[in-house]
Scaffold this active site. Structure first.
Site, mmCIF file in Angstrom:
data_model
loop_
_atom_site.group_PDB
_atom_site.id
_atom_site.type_symbol
_atom_site.label_atom_id
_atom_site.label_comp_id
_atom_site.label_asym_id
_atom_site.label_seq_id
_atom_site.Cartn_x
_atom_site.Cartn_y
_atom_site.Cartn_z
ATOM 1 N N TYR A 53 0.931 -1.259 -0.005
ATOM 2 C CA TYR A 53 0.244 -0.017 -0.022
ATOM 3 C C TYR A 53 0.770 1.125 0.092
ATOM 4 C CZ TYR A 53 -4.171 2.735 0.730
ATOM 5 O OH TYR A 53 -5.083 3.688 0.608
ATOM 6 N N ASN A 124 -14.815 3.215 1.511
ATOM 7 C CA ASN A 124 -15.375 3.147 0.312
ATOM 8 C C ASN A 124 -16.587 3.950 -0.212
ATOM 9 O OD1 ASN A 124 -13.995 0.847 -0.033
ATOM 10 N ND2 ASN A 124 -15.237 -0.395 0.684
ATOM 11 N N GLY A 152 -16.819 -3.357 -2.888
ATOM 12 C CA GLY A 152 -17.422 -2.453 -2.094
ATOM 13 C C GLY A 152 -17.747 -1.026 -2.399
ATOM 14 N N GLY A 238 -7.059 1.722 -8.135
ATOM 15 C CA GLY A 238 -6.670 0.631 -7.572
ATOM 16 C C GLY A 238 -6.035 -0.524 -8.721
ATOM 17 N N TRP A 263 -6.695 8.866 -4.814
ATOM 18 C CA TRP A 263 -6.268 8.352 -3.474
ATOM 19 C C TRP A 263 -6.990 9.182 -2.250
ATOM 20 C CZ3 TRP A 263 -0.858 8.650 -0.577
ATOM 21 C CH2 TRP A 263 -0.819 7.629 0.248
ATOM 22 N N LEU A 264 -7.884 8.605 -1.723
ATOM 23 C CA LEU A 264 -8.544 8.923 -0.663
ATOM 24 C C LEU A 264 -7.572 9.704 0.379
ATOM 25 C CD1 LEU A 264 -11.598 9.513 0.529
ATOM 26 C CD2 LEU A 264 -11.432 7.279 1.717
#
Length: 325
Positions: A53, A124, A152, A238, A263-264
């Site tokens: 990640y 999500n 999700g 992703g 990217w959150l």
């Protein structure tokens, strides 16, 4: 008390994490003791265990980035929070455990609703919401295409698009995933393949598709790009395929398709507290009212963390894996 801890990272996520007993100190000034009610396992959590990640906590670490809990005790100086309240846990606090102590000011009180659904609030739903909102000015009736539609984020995107009057083309990687996406309300559901763009045009009557959402990478990115209208925007968040995004230059050169990333974590770093609260406020109401929800494949106790992580890392499940301590 139990926590799901990992001291190393490795290619098999279930091998690096284990449930261990622990004790908490007394609640100090400004703090609250919280019992964790529910915490999901997201793809980003699995990638954190493997070390793939984009943001990794120092080791040793407790797994879990989001969840909800019940306040058990507050310090004498804490106001606006009381025992019995359901609260949203701070993002990234290590939620895969039975109890935790948090700064009271970081806990967001939540309305009465299903804690398992509320537990999935911070990753999500915002990802789906922001990708629909921030890249293309979409109007009711416009088409959006996404892959990993049975994920999700994919589920939330279908629901949020329907609330906004948008139409969705939903791409999955296997026939067995189609029924669940159709039941979710996806307008068109297709299995991925090299001829995806042709089948999209047939299904939509040639309507322009302005926005694409890619969670897979590899050749799947190219399939989405080829399905977009001239000037369309493709957003990647992703790489479920494990491969880099591939796009035929013709999509860029001849049809002016744009590929962007989302990217959150970056959005949260850049957003003001007011922007974050506006986002959470809207999503909390949608979840509490039942207008926004996620499929749950299975629930596990913290003592079953290895089995839970293995289930989350598998590719054949229908819904989210949730820890319910």
């Amino acid at each position: 008390m139990l926590k799901a801890e990992y001291k190393t990272r490795g290619p098999v996520p279930r091998d690096v994490i284990e449930a261990v007993e622990f004790e908490l100190p007394a609640v100090a000034a400004g703090q609250a003791l919280v019992k964790v009610l529910a915490a999901p396992i997201n793809p980003s959590d699995v990638l954190t265990l493997t070390g793939e990640y984009g943001m990794l906590p120092p080791l040793p670490a407790i797994g879990g980035n989001e969840g909800v809990g019940e306040v058990l005790e507050v310090a004498a100086d804490v106001t606006g929070l009381k025992p019995g309240q359901t609260v949203l846990l701070p993002v990234g606090c290590g939620t895969w455990r039975t109890h935790l102590i948090a700064e009271a000011k970081q806990l967001i009180p939540l309305p009465s609703a299903d804690p398992q659904q509320l537990a999935m609030l911070t990753v999500n739903p915002p990802t789906a919401y922001l990708m629909l909102r921030d890249f293309v000015d979409l109007q009711p009736g416009d088409w959006v295409i996404q892959n990993a539609a049975n994920s999700g984020v994919g589920s939330y995107l279908i629901q949020l698009a329907k609330i906004r009057g948008l139409k969705t083309i939903n791409v999955v990687r296997r026939d067995s995933a189609m029924a669940a996406v159709q039941a979710e309300g996806g307008d068109v559901v297709l299995v991925d393949g090299p001829d995806l763009a042709k089948r999209v045009r047939e299904a939509t009557g040639g309507a322009p598709v302005k926005l694409g959402i890619d969670a897979v990478g590899g050749a799947s990115t190219d399939h989405l790009a080829a399905s977009l209208a001239e000037g369309g925007v493709l957003v990647n968040y992703g790489r479920m395929s494990g491969e880099p995004c591939q796009v035929n230059p013709g999509s860029f050169v001849f049809r002016d398709v744009t590929l962007k990333g989302f990217w959150l974590a970056r959005w949260f770093r850049q957003a003001t507290p007011q922007q974050q609260m506006q986002l959470f406020g809207e999503l909390i109401q949608l979840i509490a009212s039942g207008k926004l929800k996620a499929r749950i494949a299975a629930t596990y106790d913290i003592s079953q963390i290895k089995e839970a992580v293995a289930a989350a890392a598998g590719g054949e499940r229908d819904g989210k894996i949730v820890l319910v301590p």
